[in-house]
Scaffold this active site. Structure first.
Site, mmCIF file in Angstrom:
data_model
loop_
_atom_site.group_PDB
_atom_site.id
_atom_site.type_symbol
_atom_site.label_atom_id
_atom_site.label_comp_id
_atom_site.label_asym_id
_atom_site.label_seq_id
_atom_site.Cartn_x
_atom_site.Cartn_y
_atom_site.Cartn_z
ATOM 1 N N ASP A 67 0.786 -1.339 0.106
ATOM 2 C CA ASP A 67 -0.162 0.013 -0.083
ATOM 3 C C ASP A 67 1.002 1.341 -0.012
ATOM 4 O OD1 ASP A 67 0.962 -0.486 2.480
ATOM 5 O OD2 ASP A 67 -0.936 -0.764 3.503
ATOM 6 N N ASN A 136 -7.748 -2.949 14.413
ATOM 7 C CA ASN A 136 -9.285 -3.302 13.917
ATOM 8 C C ASN A 136 -9.056 -4.328 13.204
ATOM 9 O OD1 ASN A 136 -8.197 -2.014 11.820
ATOM 10 N ND2 ASN A 136 -9.544 -0.317 11.566
ATOM 11 N N HIS A 138 -7.232 -4.589 10.312
ATOM 12 C CA HIS A 138 -7.061 -4.407 9.072
ATOM 13 C C HIS A 138 -5.694 -4.910 8.461
ATOM 14 C CE1 HIS A 138 -5.031 -0.490 10.197
ATOM 15 N NE2 HIS A 138 -4.057 -0.917 9.426
ATOM 16 N N GLU A 143 -9.657 -1.677 5.382
ATOM 17 C CA GLU A 143 -10.495 -1.342 6.711
ATOM 18 C C GLU A 143 -11.582 -2.578 6.833
ATOM 19 O OE1 GLU A 143 -9.154 0.327 8.870
ATOM 20 O OE2 GLU A 143 -8.251 2.165 8.040
HETATM 21 C C1 GLP Z 1 -0.625 0.235 8.722
HETATM 22 C C2 GLP Z 1 -0.118 -0.175 7.467
HETATM 23 C C3 GLP Z 1 -0.330 -1.849 7.737
HETATM 24 C C4 GLP Z 1 0.241 -2.325 8.946
HETATM 25 C C5 GLP Z 1 -0.502 -1.650 10.318
HETATM 26 C C6 GLP Z 1 0.015 -1.869 11.681
HETATM 27 O O1 GLP Z 1 -1.830 0.631 8.770
HETATM 28 N N1 GLP Z 1 -0.831 0.028 6.338
HETATM 29 O O2 GLP Z 1 0.116 -2.567 6.604
HETATM 30 O O3 GLP Z 1 0.019 -3.861 9.199
HETATM 31 O O4 GLP Z 1 -0.553 -0.144 10.084
HETATM 32 O O5 GLP Z 1 1.404 -1.102 11.847
HETATM 33 P P1 GLP Z 1 2.037 -1.561 12.883
HETATM 34 O O6 GLP Z 1 3.004 -2.767 12.735
HETATM 35 O O7 GLP Z 1 2.905 -0.268 13.075
HETATM 36 O O8 GLP Z 1 1.554 -1.740 14.349
#
Ligand code: GLP
Length: 241
Positions: A67, A136, A138, A143
């Site tokens: 992304d 959540n 995702h 989402e």
């Molecule tokens: C972002 C990214 C996701 C990632 C998520 C969790 O929203 N787009 O790909 O998995 O955050 O991030 P973290 O690993 O910092 O908790």
């Protein structure tokens, strides 16, 4: 689903890197699906270490990132392209032209989404996709409520996801509102999926992933239908299972 529980974040990162390193040894021209966020950072560090020891070679490797934020240029310090360059691509011998990240500055984002989906089909599918998980549920930026049939698309980020990512920006206003993300179906194209989760704040999401039904309100639950899924979680993230 295979579940590997580690004592802590460091062990989780080593375990994930080991799996990726052995994939690269087996198939030097592997396609890796990569993720951003703080969770995979330790894995990238471990991968760089084994690269520096001469144990891996990225010359033939291609990567597809999940992304990108809409509106951030590739050299914006919070763009996912910049994140990947800084923490991984600039530290190994990968050919930059073989690293793919959606273009969040494309004028026509719908066209960019189809272009990216086409790249996934032409370059990929990834032999191995690395994933984190949002609190959540995702995955990528899919989402709650995203269709399990979705390809790469533009999403409006939820207030909670913007809030969770606000720590990387100076002010809340600077946190982008939209992103381009591989869809659930695009992620499912990968041959193998490794999902990482670390820390207490991910424990509820991991409980729901393991015990819950497949439900579009909890995007990660779609992964239960994937034939080759490995969860690598540390004890804190596994605490509610
Ligand atoms: C972002 C990214 C996701 C990632 C998520 C969790 O929203 N787009 O790909 O998995 O955050 O991030 P973290 O690993 O910092 O908790």
């Amino acid at each position: 689903m295979e579940v590997i529980v580690t004592n802590n974040y460091e062990e989780l990162s080593r375990k994930a890197a080991e799996i990726i390193d052995s994939q690269l040894k087996k198939e030097p021209a592997s396609v890796l699906g990569l993720a951003t966020g703080s969770t995979p950072l330790g894995t990238y560090k471990e991968l760089v270490k084994s690269y520096e020891k001469g144990q891996t070679d990225y010359n033939g490797v291609s990567t597809l990132n999940l992304d990108e934020y809409v509106g951030l240029s590739p050299d914006h310090h919070q763009s996912y392209r910049c994140f990947m360059d800084k923490h991984f691509f600039d530290l190994i011998n990968i050919r930059k032209e073989n690293t793919y990240v959606p273009d969040g500055r494309a004028e026509d984002l719908a066209e960019e989404s189809s272009r990216y989906e086409q790249i996934i089909d032409e370059i990929g599918p990834p032999d191995l996709q690395l994933l984190g998980i949002g609190e959540n549920g995702h995955i990528g930026f899919n989402e709650p409520g995203t269709s399990f049939e979705s390809g790469t698309h533009v999403v409006e980020l939820t207030p909670s996801t913007r809030q969770a990512n606000a720590r990387f920006f100076d002010t809340m206003e600077e946190v982008p509102t939209y992103a381009v993300t591989m869809g659930i179906q695009s992620i499912h194209k990968s041959k193998r999926i490794i999902l990482l989760a670390s820390g207490k704040h991910k424990a509820e999401a991991i409980r729901q992933l393991i015990y819950g039904e497949e439900d579009e309100q909890f995007p990660a639950s779609s992964l239960k239908g994937h034939p080759d899924l490995t969860l690598i979680v540390d004890q804190e993230a596994y605490a509610l299972v």
